[in-house]
Design a protein around this motif. Sequence first.
Motif, mmCIF file in Angstrom:
data_model
loop_
_atom_site.group_PDB
_atom_site.id
_atom_site.type_symbol
_atom_site.label_atom_id
_atom_site.label_comp_id
_atom_site.label_asym_id
_atom_site.label_seq_id
_atom_site.Cartn_x
_atom_site.Cartn_y
_atom_site.Cartn_z
ATOM 1 N N ARG A 296 8.941 -33.873 5.551
ATOM 2 C CA ARG A 296 7.902 -33.068 4.970
ATOM 3 C C ARG A 296 8.167 -31.348 5.794
ATOM 4 O O ARG A 296 8.137 -30.461 5.146
ATOM 5 C CB ARG A 296 6.528 -33.505 5.022
ATOM 6 N N GLU A 297 7.974 -31.623 7.097
ATOM 7 C CA GLU A 297 7.905 -30.460 7.798
ATOM 8 C C GLU A 297 9.410 -29.588 7.929
ATOM 9 O O GLU A 297 9.521 -28.475 7.648
ATOM 10 C CB GLU A 297 7.859 -30.726 9.317
ATOM 11 N N GLU A 298 10.411 -30.273 7.710
ATOM 12 C CA GLU A 298 11.791 -29.630 7.286
ATOM 13 C C GLU A 298 11.811 -28.858 6.159
ATOM 14 O O GLU A 298 12.273 -27.777 5.832
ATOM 15 C CB GLU A 298 13.037 -30.766 7.176
ATOM 16 N N ILE A 299 11.271 -29.669 5.003
ATOM 17 C CA ILE A 299 11.214 -29.084 3.825
ATOM 18 C C ILE A 299 10.600 -27.732 3.729
ATOM 19 O O ILE A 299 10.695 -26.751 3.069
ATOM 20 C CB ILE A 299 11.297 -29.758 2.476
ATOM 21 N N ALA A 300 9.475 -27.863 4.479
ATOM 22 C CA ALA A 300 8.453 -26.427 4.444
ATOM 23 C C ALA A 300 9.144 -25.424 5.090
ATOM 24 O O ALA A 300 8.608 -24.245 4.812
ATOM 25 C CB ALA A 300 7.404 -27.021 5.343
ATOM 26 N N ARG A 301 10.124 -25.455 6.156
ATOM 27 C CA ARG A 301 10.758 -24.477 6.506
ATOM 28 C C ARG A 301 12.020 -23.956 5.887
ATOM 29 O O ARG A 301 12.600 -22.836 6.092
ATOM 30 C CB ARG A 301 11.269 -24.875 7.862
ATOM 31 N N VAL A 302 12.311 -24.465 4.753
ATOM 32 C CA VAL A 302 13.478 -24.022 3.767
ATOM 33 C C VAL A 302 12.845 -22.553 3.219
ATOM 34 O O VAL A 302 11.935 -22.291 2.781
ATOM 35 C CB VAL A 302 13.765 -25.075 2.664
ATOM 36 N N GLU A 303 14.017 -21.515 3.290
ATOM 37 C CA GLU A 303 13.767 -20.211 2.904
ATOM 38 C C GLU A 303 14.287 -20.074 1.597
ATOM 39 O O GLU A 303 13.835 -18.985 1.020
ATOM 40 C CB GLU A 303 14.241 -19.267 4.113
ATOM 41 N N ASP A 304 15.563 -20.538 1.460
ATOM 42 C CA ASP A 304 16.125 -20.211 -0.056
ATOM 43 C C ASP A 304 16.946 -21.394 -0.579
ATOM 44 O O ASP A 304 17.034 -22.427 0.216
ATOM 45 C CB ASP A 304 17.166 -18.841 0.254
ATOM 46 N N ALA A 305 17.644 -21.260 -1.460
ATOM 47 C CA ALA A 305 18.483 -22.409 -2.038
ATOM 48 C C ALA A 305 19.606 -22.791 -1.345
ATOM 49 O O ALA A 305 19.883 -24.039 -1.139
ATOM 50 C CB ALA A 305 19.056 -22.094 -3.531
#
Length: 324
Positions: A296-305
Amino acid sequence: MSRSALVENVTAMLEDAGFLVSDRCAIRPKSFDVAARRSKDTVLLKMLVNIDAFDGPTGAEMRRLGTYLGATPLVVGLRTRDEELKPGVVYFRHGVPVLSPDTAMDLFLEEVPPLIYAAPGGLYVNIDSQVLVDAREDRDWSLGRLAQELGVSRRTVSKYEDGMNASVEVAAELEDVFDAPLTSPVEVLDGAGEVREGDPTPEDPAADPDDEPVIAVLTRVGYDVHPTDRAPFKAVGEAERTNTASMLTGHSSFDRTAEKRARIMSSVGAVTRTRSVYVVDRATRDNVEGTALVEREEIARVEDADDLRDLIQDRVDTDVEEPA
């Protein structure tokens, strides 16, 4: 025949017909049993002994998934409460085409589409209106003359020539009059839109509150996210705005049920040419047979596709064909 035997028989028939078939979605709740693809044709299939068990919410979910995954929803069944399904006839339940096993075999294995469909009032066929016009004009008959031959009004004949479908009895009489085939097949793999009610795609269900953070990330990076309520995945992310493959997503703590869901997502994704990602609180491995496990923490840091694509590719060994 039991439902399990029906699923096995239809799956074997699809494989014999050259389809890539997903694993069975043996998890509840579920709207479809298997996904299958051959060339450009992708189908989502539900198998039922009694098609009266096919309810409105399941039909709505299958139609939504068909729209988002570029697939045709289909039911293969044996009977209704009152009678066995007739071979060569397309039935409809909640906007989804329904076939008997024999009709499905003709369509998929023999590549012979059905000509007849059931609707309120009886059985009907598609009249090829241009062929009918040509046949009448070749005889130098007026609309009135043909109406007289059929025992119907001139207006009714005019409607047939404008594209109105006819009962099986009238179609047989027309073909007998002109001694030529005048019907066209029901385009089942295009959703049979020419004969079923043209209902719009049902609205998406509300998202599970626990899934909203994941949905928010996918939306932020450019996906059109559609929650599900009867599928092995929690949502479908359409990628029209991202120029990447669409995505199946799941989200929960990682236990045996989550692992089973992730495995099914991988199999369905291989058929529908979609990526799959399962968001967990803590990942103990990279993927489950091609479904990336992302914390969950990893995906929260995603900025773009691109970030999301790279994160998923880092976790899986296989790639998904990107849209042109």
